[in-house]
Design a protein around this motif. Structure first.
Motif, short mmCIF file in Angstrom:
data_model
loop_
_atom_site.label_atom_id
_atom_site.label_comp_id
_atom_site.label_asym_id
_atom_site.label_seq_id
_atom_site.Cartn_x
_atom_site.Cartn_y
_atom_site.Cartn_z
N VAL A 1 83.94 54.88 -30.91
CA VAL A 1 82.70 54.13 -31.11
C VAL A 1 81.63 55.07 -31.67
CG1 VAL A 1 80.89 52.74 -30.03
CG2 VAL A 1 83.24 52.60 -29.19
N ALA A 2 81.23 54.85 -32.91
CA ALA A 2 80.21 55.69 -33.54
C ALA A 2 78.84 55.34 -32.99
CB ALA A 2 80.24 55.51 -35.05
N VAL A 3 78.02 56.38 -32.74
CA VAL A 3 76.74 56.19 -32.05
C VAL A 3 75.63 56.94 -32.78
CG1 VAL A 3 75.49 56.51 -29.89
CG2 VAL A 3 77.93 56.01 -29.84
N THR A 4 74.54 56.23 -33.03
CA THR A 4 73.31 56.85 -33.51
C THR A 4 72.47 57.28 -32.31
OG1 THR A 4 73.25 55.56 -35.56
CG2 THR A 4 71.15 56.43 -34.78
N VAL A 5 71.88 58.47 -32.39
CA VAL A 5 71.00 58.94 -31.33
C VAL A 5 69.65 59.28 -31.96
CG1 VAL A 5 70.60 60.64 -29.52
CG2 VAL A 5 72.94 59.87 -30.01
N ALA A 6 68.59 58.72 -31.39
CA ALA A 6 67.24 58.96 -31.90
C ALA A 6 66.31 59.37 -30.76
CB ALA A 6 66.71 57.71 -32.60
N ASP A 7 65.33 60.16 -31.10
CA ASP A 7 64.30 60.62 -30.17
C ASP A 7 62.99 59.94 -30.56
OD1 ASP A 7 62.54 61.98 -28.53
OD2 ASP A 7 62.70 63.89 -29.60
N ALA A 8 62.49 59.06 -29.71
CA ALA A 8 61.29 58.30 -30.04
C ALA A 8 60.06 59.18 -30.16
CB ALA A 8 61.05 57.21 -28.99
N ARG A 9 60.00 60.25 -29.37
CA ARG A 9 58.84 61.16 -29.31
C ARG A 9 57.58 60.47 -28.78
NH1 ARG A 9 59.29 64.64 -34.93
NH2 ARG A 9 60.26 66.51 -34.04
N PHE A 10 57.27 59.30 -29.27
CA PHE A 10 56.04 58.60 -28.88
C PHE A 10 56.38 57.27 -28.21
CE2 PHE A 10 54.81 61.45 -32.23
CZ PHE A 10 53.55 61.88 -31.89
N ALA A 11 55.78 57.04 -27.05
CA ALA A 11 55.86 55.73 -26.43
C ALA A 11 54.77 54.82 -26.99
CB ALA A 11 55.71 55.85 -24.91
N LYS A 12 53.66 55.44 -27.40
CA LYS A 12 52.56 54.71 -28.03
C LYS A 12 51.80 55.68 -28.93
CE LYS A 12 48.66 51.65 -27.19
NZ LYS A 12 47.74 51.04 -26.21
#
Length: 227
Positions: free
Chosen positions: A112-123
């Protein structure tokens, strides 16, 4: 986040929920010690309203520290990995990023290929990133070290507002701290209990991931000439 042996009520569980609803507030969360350096520089340079940043109590993950912090673009996240044909997107806020990467490795070992992202900002949220992840994956899982009503709630509100959920083409799950005061313990044990470690993320993805349709066998075109 969770601070370990400091009492059941002394965890940083509610700041995302109460800070994100304040007008003109900027809220950041560092994924590791290098990101913390950049966010301190960003907070120092920010001069258009109040700004807050989350950082974990205890040790970092061991990444190399930059000599000088860079000022981050407000409200912009980053994609850490994005393989071809990814079915699942993990969107992390804060130090759960390392656990999200471990979960992605385990899922990719299962095919299962998975993208991983870091939002850094909640707002403010990186709306472009969130909408893109939701629109290009079968499952989107947000991961945060906070109570219900924080980062995941902001993501769901954005997706609902933009109409992304109307077609029912993406399954969204929000992983948060449980709605209890957890007994204090070592942080890694508390995160495991909360379902915010790699195993907990894996469990959430497996439960949400729709099964791939199995193609019906085609009729054979070979003619049997035996009588």
């Amino acid at each position: 986040g969770l601070v370990g042996a400091d009492g059941a009520t002394h965890a940083g569980a509610f700041d995302l929920a109460y800070l994100c609803c304040l007008p003109n507030m900027t809220v950041m969360a560092a994924a590791d010690e290098a990101e913390l350096v950049h966010m301190v520089a960003t907070a120092h340079a920010h001069d258009s309203g109040p700004i807050a940043l989350r950082y974990p109590r205890g040790e970092g993950v061991g990444v190399e520290l930059p000599e000088k912090g860079e000022v981050l673009a407000i409200g912009r996240g980053r994609v850490v990995r994005r393989p071809e044909g990814a079915r699942v997107a993990l969107l992390s806020l804060g130090t759960r990023l390392s656990e999200a990467l471990k979960a992605a490795d385990a899922l990719e070992a299962e095919g299962v290929a998975v993208t991983v992202a870091d939002a850094r900002f909640a707002k403010p949220l990186d709306a472009e990133l969130v909408v893109d992840l939701a629109g290009s994956h079968e499952v989107l899982v947000t991961v945060e070290e906070g109570s219900v009503g924080g980062f995941g709630a902001m993501v769901l509100h954005l997706l609902a507002e933009r109409g992304v959920l109307d077609a029912g083409q993406v399954r969204v799950r929000t992983l948060t701290l449980p709605d209890i005061y957890q007994d204090h313990d070592k942080p890694e044990k508390m995160y495991a209990e909360a379902g915010l470690d790699a195993e907990g993320i894996l469990k959430a993805v497996r439960a949400a991931l729709p099964p791939r349709a199995v193609e019906e066998p085609r009729e054979s075109s070979v003619v049997n000439l035996k009588r």
